[in-house]
Write a protein that holds these residues in place. Structure first.
Motif, mmCIF file in Angstrom:
data_model
loop_
_atom_site.group_PDB
_atom_site.id
_atom_site.type_symbol
_atom_site.label_atom_id
_atom_site.label_comp_id
_atom_site.label_asym_id
_atom_site.label_seq_id
_atom_site.Cartn_x
_atom_site.Cartn_y
_atom_site.Cartn_z
ATOM 1 N N LEU A 84 0.838 -1.205 0.000
ATOM 2 C CA LEU A 84 0.000 0.000 0.000
ATOM 3 C C LEU A 84 0.870 1.252 0.000
ATOM 4 C CD1 LEU A 84 -2.587 -1.039 2.763
ATOM 5 C CD2 LEU A 84 -2.783 -1.363 0.284
ATOM 6 N N LEU A 85 0.505 2.195 -0.840
ATOM 7 C CA LEU A 85 1.135 3.515 -0.811
ATOM 8 C C LEU A 85 0.444 4.311 0.290
ATOM 9 C CD1 LEU A 85 3.083 5.603 -2.179
ATOM 10 C CD2 LEU A 85 1.108 6.321 -3.541
ATOM 11 N N VAL A 86 1.204 4.730 1.306
ATOM 12 C CA VAL A 86 0.601 5.395 2.460
ATOM 13 C C VAL A 86 1.334 6.685 2.790
ATOM 14 C CG1 VAL A 86 -0.267 3.238 3.471
ATOM 15 C CG2 VAL A 86 2.020 4.055 4.069
ATOM 16 N N GLY A 87 0.646 7.537 3.542
ATOM 17 C CA GLY A 87 1.225 8.791 4.010
ATOM 18 C C GLY A 87 0.320 9.410 5.059
ATOM 19 N N THR A 88 0.760 10.499 5.643
ATOM 20 C CA THR A 88 -0.069 11.186 6.631
ATOM 21 C C THR A 88 -1.222 11.908 5.928
ATOM 22 O OG1 THR A 88 1.280 13.180 6.459
ATOM 23 C CG2 THR A 88 1.888 11.575 8.171
ATOM 24 N N PRO A 89 -2.310 12.190 6.645
ATOM 25 C CA PRO A 89 -3.419 12.934 6.043
ATOM 26 C C PRO A 89 -2.962 14.276 5.461
ATOM 27 C CG PRO A 89 -4.115 11.963 8.108
ATOM 28 C CD PRO A 89 -2.634 11.727 8.009
ATOM 29 N N ALA A 90 -1.986 14.924 6.115
ATOM 30 C CA ALA A 90 -1.507 16.226 5.625
ATOM 31 C C ALA A 90 -0.862 16.088 4.249
ATOM 32 C CB ALA A 90 -0.520 16.831 6.618
ATOM 33 N N LEU A 91 -0.060 15.054 4.055
ATOM 34 C CA LEU A 91 0.556 14.829 2.746
ATOM 35 C C LEU A 91 -0.491 14.412 1.713
ATOM 36 C CD1 LEU A 91 3.988 13.034 3.328
ATOM 37 C CD2 LEU A 91 3.589 15.232 2.218
ATOM 38 N N ALA A 92 -1.435 13.582 2.146
ATOM 39 C CA ALA A 92 -2.478 13.121 1.233
ATOM 40 C C ALA A 92 -3.304 14.294 0.710
ATOM 41 C CB ALA A 92 -3.377 12.108 1.933
ATOM 42 N N ALA A 93 -3.468 15.314 1.537
ATOM 43 C CA ALA A 93 -4.268 16.478 1.134
ATOM 44 C C ALA A 93 -3.626 17.241 -0.011
ATOM 45 C CB ALA A 93 -4.479 17.397 2.341
ATOM 46 N N ARG A 94 -2.344 17.038 -0.229
ATOM 47 C CA ARG A 94 -1.653 17.727 -1.321
ATOM 48 C C ARG A 94 -1.870 17.050 -2.672
ATOM 49 N NH1 ARG A 94 4.323 18.460 1.118
ATOM 50 N NH2 ARG A 94 4.744 19.091 -1.060
ATOM 51 N N LEU A 95 -2.555 15.877 -2.638
ATOM 52 C CA LEU A 95 -2.883 15.173 -3.880
ATOM 53 C C LEU A 95 -4.379 15.237 -4.141
ATOM 54 C CD1 LEU A 95 -0.804 11.865 -3.609
ATOM 55 C CD2 LEU A 95 -0.459 13.687 -5.275
ATOM 56 N N HIS A 96 -4.748 15.460 -5.393
ATOM 57 C CA HIS A 96 -6.157 15.438 -5.769
ATOM 58 C C HIS A 96 -6.652 14.001 -5.700
ATOM 59 C CE1 HIS A 96 -9.741 15.691 -8.366
ATOM 60 N NE2 HIS A 96 -9.781 16.967 -7.989
ATOM 61 N N ARG A 97 -7.908 13.819 -5.306
ATOM 62 C CA ARG A 97 -8.487 12.478 -5.157
ATOM 63 C C ARG A 97 -8.321 11.657 -6.443
ATOM 64 N NH1 ARG A 97 -10.270 8.216 -2.011
ATOM 65 N NH2 ARG A 97 -11.721 6.978 -3.254
ATOM 66 N N ALA A 98 -8.456 12.307 -7.578
ATOM 67 C CA ALA A 98 -8.395 11.592 -8.855
ATOM 68 C C ALA A 98 -6.991 11.589 -9.454
ATOM 69 C CB ALA A 98 -9.388 12.203 -9.842
ATOM 70 N N ALA A 99 -5.997 11.923 -8.654
ATOM 71 C CA ALA A 99 -4.631 12.005 -9.174
ATOM 72 C C ALA A 99 -4.149 10.638 -9.668
ATOM 73 C CB ALA A 99 -3.692 12.513 -8.078
ATOM 74 N N ALA A 100 -3.260 10.675 -10.651
ATOM 75 C CA ALA A 100 -2.649 9.457 -11.179
ATOM 76 C C ALA A 100 -1.313 9.229 -10.455
ATOM 77 C CB ALA A 100 -2.424 9.599 -12.679
ATOM 78 N N PRO A 101 -0.746 8.039 -10.571
ATOM 79 C CA PRO A 101 0.512 7.746 -9.871
ATOM 80 C C PRO A 101 1.639 8.722 -10.177
ATOM 81 C CG PRO A 101 -0.465 5.714 -10.637
ATOM 82 C CD PRO A 101 -1.301 6.827 -11.211
ATOM 83 N N ASP A 102 1.664 9.291 -11.399
ATOM 84 C CA ASP A 102 2.736 10.231 -11.742
ATOM 85 C C ASP A 102 2.818 11.396 -10.760
ATOM 86 O OD1 ASP A 102 0.978 9.160 -14.007
ATOM 87 O OD2 ASP A 102 2.917 9.379 -15.024
ATOM 88 N N ALA A 103 1.660 11.750 -10.164
ATOM 89 C CA ALA A 103 1.607 12.929 -9.305
ATOM 90 C C ALA A 103 2.408 12.760 -8.018
ATOM 91 C CB ALA A 103 0.151 13.250 -8.968
ATOM 92 N N ILE A 104 2.643 11.539 -7.597
ATOM 93 C CA ILE A 104 3.338 11.365 -6.311
ATOM 94 C C ILE A 104 4.816 11.714 -6.416
ATOM 95 C CG2 ILE A 104 1.701 9.589 -5.598
ATOM 96 C CD1 ILE A 104 3.847 7.495 -6.096
ATOM 97 N N ALA A 105 5.339 11.838 -7.637
ATOM 98 C CA ALA A 105 6.749 12.198 -7.800
ATOM 99 C C ALA A 105 7.039 13.596 -7.263
ATOM 100 C CB ALA A 105 7.144 12.102 -9.268
ATOM 101 N N ALA A 106 5.988 14.420 -7.110
ATOM 102 C CA ALA A 106 6.172 15.778 -6.601
ATOM 103 C C ALA A 106 6.259 15.813 -5.078
ATOM 104 C CB ALA A 106 5.027 16.661 -7.079
ATOM 105 N N LEU A 107 5.957 14.693 -4.419
ATOM 106 C CA LEU A 107 5.982 14.652 -2.964
ATOM 107 C C LEU A 107 7.215 13.885 -2.476
ATOM 108 C CD1 LEU A 107 2.226 13.811 -2.233
ATOM 109 C CD2 LEU A 107 3.347 16.040 -2.150
ATOM 110 N N PRO A 108 7.677 14.171 -1.259
ATOM 111 C CA PRO A 108 8.845 13.426 -0.729
ATOM 112 C C PRO A 108 8.500 11.953 -0.568
ATOM 113 C CG PRO A 108 7.833 14.769 0.988
ATOM 114 C CD PRO A 108 7.177 15.191 -0.296
ATOM 115 N N PHE A 109 9.512 11.098 -0.760
ATOM 116 C CA PHE A 109 9.296 9.648 -0.688
ATOM 117 C C PHE A 109 10.357 9.036 0.221
ATOM 118 C CE2 PHE A 109 9.690 5.242 -2.192
ATOM 119 C CZ PHE A 109 8.357 4.852 -2.188
#
Length: 309
Positions: free
Chosen positions: A167-192
């Motif tokens: 499962l790809l997981v994160g805190t609610p605060a980080l999740a809020a920075r992604l749109h609900r309908a975002a595609a996997p490419d969008a996570i590259a903009a967040l720290p990993f």
């Protein structure tokens, strides 16, 4: 050979070949020399072949006797194993159970199973080595190993008793920075946070299965690590602290997801699932304690999966 006396005669013959004399064979078997000689002679009559050449000094097998002895060894070993397995199956689990498991799954699932096992079987004790490395079963004198993921060596004696989701997981605060309908490419903009214990911790293959029309669509994502850690629990703690997103097995984050401390990111996209296996050293049968523990662990895993679903 339906006559049970045939097995005795085979044992007497094998003992003579292996000791080189009727006297030594009789001593090994705890019977008289006359009985051994008589029974081997009866065996030769039944098969219609001379199996042994007898001299005043020693006894040696004929060519037919040598070939027959090779088969006898297999038959006697199988008989010994059958009796041992029958005795084990009738006995209650007892003795020391030695096993190894990965640290994360071991702490999360195997330790509770061990506690339940020793409570149910007071004659058993357990000794577990927690390691994210695949420890050698023979060198470590282990009764079994629990392996999570994909078995590299398909020649192992293994039983798959469960599975897990990544499962790809994160805190609610980080999740809020992604749109609900975002595609996997969008996570590259967040720290990993990368798990350096994995073979390829930065490249992930996502599959979309939210609707029948789009089922099976795949997206590969290459990420850059803000932090790299070589233990799954360390990765989980960094994610809990908001250091970044990461991919973690469902059994590690079940409580965090239930409490809302972490959230499942991109729930419409799935990652490859893995298997959970019990791996055994090469043996013709497994002791009662091993079979009983694997059955109990399987039940624990079944209940864990049911709760996760």
């Amino acid at each position: 050979m339906s006559d049970p006396r045939h097995l005795n005669r085979i044992a007497y013959f094998a003992a003579v070949v292996e000791t080189g004399s009727f006297t030594a064979a009789a001593e090994r078997l705890g019977i008289t020399k006359a009985v051994v000689s008589q029974q081997v002679a009866r065996l030769e009559e039944e098969v219609g072949t001379t199996l042994l050449v007898r001299t005043t000094r020693k006894v040696r097998p004929t060519e037919a006797g040598m070939a027959f002895h090779r088969r006898c060894v297999v038959i006697l070993r199988e008989a010994d194993d059958a009796f041992a397995e029958l005795a084990e199956s009738a006995a209650a689990p007892s003795g020391l159970l030695r096993l190894t498991a990965p640290f994360d799954y071991g702490v999360s699932v195997v330790v509770p199973a061990i506690a339940a096992f020793t409570a149910a079987h007071p004659a058993c004790r357990a000794d577990m080595a927690l390691s994210d490395q695949s420890l050698d079963l023979v060198a470590g004198n282990f009764d079994l190993a629990i392996r999570v993921g994909w078995l590299a060596d398909t020649s192992l004696q293994a039983r798959q008793f469960g599975s897990f989701r990544q499962l790809l997981v994160g805190t609610p605060a980080l999740a809020a920075r992604l749109h609900r309908a975002a595609a996997p490419d969008a996570i590259a903009a967040l720290p990993f946070v990368a798990n350096a214990a994995l073979r390829d911790p930065l490249n992930w293959q996502f599959t979309f299965a939210a609707s029948p029309s789009s089922a099976g669509e795949r997206r590969g994502v290459a990420l850059r690590a803000a932090i790299a850690l070589d233990a799954t629990f360390a990765v989980r703690e960094a994610v809990r602290q908001g250091a970044g997103l990461s991919v973690l097995p469902d059994y590690c984050v079940a409580d965090d997801l239930a409490s809302g401390r972490l959230v499942h990111i991109l729930p419409d996209w799935s990652l490859p699932s893995g298997g959970i296996h019990a791996v055994f050293p090469a043996a013709r049968f497994r002791p009662t304690k091993v079979r009983a523990f694997v059955d109990l662990l399987t039940d624990h895993e079944r209940r864990r999966r049911k709760a996760a679903d």
